[in-house]
Every structure is written in C-alpha cells, then in structure tokens.
Design a protein around this motif. Structure first.
Motif, short mmCIF file in Angstrom:
data_model
loop_
_atom_site.label_atom_id
_atom_site.label_comp_id
_atom_site.label_asym_id
_atom_site.label_seq_id
_atom_site.Cartn_x
_atom_site.Cartn_y
_atom_site.Cartn_z
N LEU A 183 -6.27 -2.03 2.00
CA LEU A 183 -6.44 -1.20 3.39
C LEU A 183 -7.01 0.10 3.39
CD1 LEU A 183 -5.85 -1.72 6.11
CD2 LEU A 183 -3.70 -1.08 5.73
N ALA A 184 -6.36 1.09 2.02
CA ALA A 184 -6.60 1.65 2.11
C ALA A 184 -8.41 1.91 1.61
CB ALA A 184 -5.88 2.74 0.38
N LEU B 250 0.21 -7.04 6.33
CA LEU B 250 0.28 -5.85 5.05
C LEU B 250 2.21 -6.18 6.32
CD1 LEU B 250 1.31 -3.65 3.04
CD2 LEU B 250 -0.16 -2.56 4.48
N GLY B 251 2.30 -6.74 7.65
CA GLY B 251 2.95 -5.75 8.41
C GLY B 251 4.27 -7.59 8.12
N ALA B 252 3.33 -8.85 8.21
CA ALA B 252 3.78 -9.85 7.90
C ALA B 252 4.39 -10.15 6.37
CB ALA B 252 3.10 -11.32 8.30
N THR B 253 4.09 -9.84 5.19
CA THR B 253 3.74 -10.26 3.97
C THR B 253 5.63 -9.34 3.71
OG1 THR B 253 1.81 -10.30 3.74
CG2 THR B 253 3.14 -9.86 1.34
N SER B 254 5.80 -9.56 2.95
CA SER B 254 7.45 -9.19 2.07
C SER B 254 7.23 -9.54 0.67
CB SER B 254 8.45 -10.21 2.68
OG SER B 254 8.20 -11.54 2.32
N ASP B 255 6.37 -9.90 0.04
CA ASP B 255 6.56 -9.95 -1.48
C ASP B 255 5.45 -8.93 -1.96
OD1 ASP B 255 6.50 -11.38 -4.36
OD2 ASP B 255 4.20 -11.83 -3.19
N GLN C 34 2.19 -8.32 -3.92
CA GLN C 34 1.08 -8.89 -2.51
C GLN C 34 0.71 -7.83 -1.36
OE1 GLN C 34 1.64 -12.41 -0.20
NE2 GLN C 34 0.00 -12.45 0.48
N ARG C 35 2.05 -7.49 -1.17
CA ARG C 35 2.43 -5.69 -0.26
C ARG C 35 1.27 -4.97 -0.93
NH1 ARG C 35 4.82 -4.76 3.67
NH2 ARG C 35 5.45 -3.04 4.76
N ALA C 36 1.12 -4.46 -2.13
CA ALA C 36 0.71 -3.80 -3.08
C ALA C 36 -0.60 -3.21 -3.00
CB ALA C 36 1.26 -2.86 -4.20
N SER C 37 -1.37 -5.40 -3.34
CA SER C 37 -2.62 -5.29 -3.73
C SER C 37 -3.14 -5.00 -2.05
CB SER C 37 -3.23 -6.88 -3.66
OG SER C 37 -2.30 -7.79 -3.16
#
Length: 116
Positions: free
Chosen positions: A86-87, A70-75, A78-81
């Motif tokens: 994670l939740a 999640l920290g490495a993703t900028s999309d 993909q961040r939302a999924s």
C-alpha cells in the motif's frame, strides 16, 4: 524655415490625428492558398493524457482494494506485506499525479482534421 538649401521634412500626422489616412491592408506573401482557403481541411495536433489518467485510476483502485484487504486482515505477517504494498502504491500515485508527469507522458497525434 530652410537653412542653406535644406528643405524641412513634410509635416507628419501624429498617431492620434483625426485626419490620418487609413492604413493599407498588408499584402500576403504566401503562395500556398490551400492553407487558409475555406472548405479545406486543416492540420491539427491533439494532445492526450488518457493513458496517464487510466494508469492513475488503476493505481487508485488498487489502493482502495489494498486498504480494504488491510482492514479485513488479522494476520500480522500478511498485514505487514499489505502495508508495504500500500505504501508503494501511494508513493507511485504521488509521483504520477502531477502536471510534470502528465506533460512528459502526453501522447501527441497529428493529422488532417476531417470536416463533417
């Protein structure tokens, strides 16, 4: 003192009396001597929460992995999924990391204790 033929009870010693006789040892009524015989193996019951601990550690490892992704993703999609997954993982950890869940999922094994 006696009243019309009724004899008084014999004097009883109090609990704290220094002159009391020692209590006799209770007799055992068990006929099975193998239960407490020295040198004999005894039945044991073992409770294990290893599976629950392993499951929780896998979930925590997955949580760490997802938070790194999640920290490495900028999309944004993909961040939302990843945030949603994670939740879900965090919720599952919260549900499983407590004493009630451990008691419900404890493995009990019984058998004979092997003497070394």
């Amino acid at each position: 003192m006696s009243i019309q033929g009724i004899k008084p009870p014999p004097p009883q010693q109090s609990y704290y009396s220094a002159q009391r006789a020692p209590y006799p040892k209770p007799e055992t009524t068990s006929t099975d001597d193998s239960i407490h015989a020295p040198g004999k193996a005894e039945d044991v019951c073992v409770a294990s929460t290893d599976k629950v601990d392993e499951e929780i550690s896998r979930l925590k490892a997955r949580e760490t992995q997802l938070s790194q992704k999640l920290g490495a993703t900028s999309d944004p999609a993909q961040r939302a999924s990843l945030e949603q997954e994670l939740a879900q993982i965090e919720n599952e950890i919260r549900q499983k990391e407590n004493d009630a869940y451990r008691r419900q999922n404890t493995d009990f094994s019984s058998g004979v204790d092997i003497q070394a």
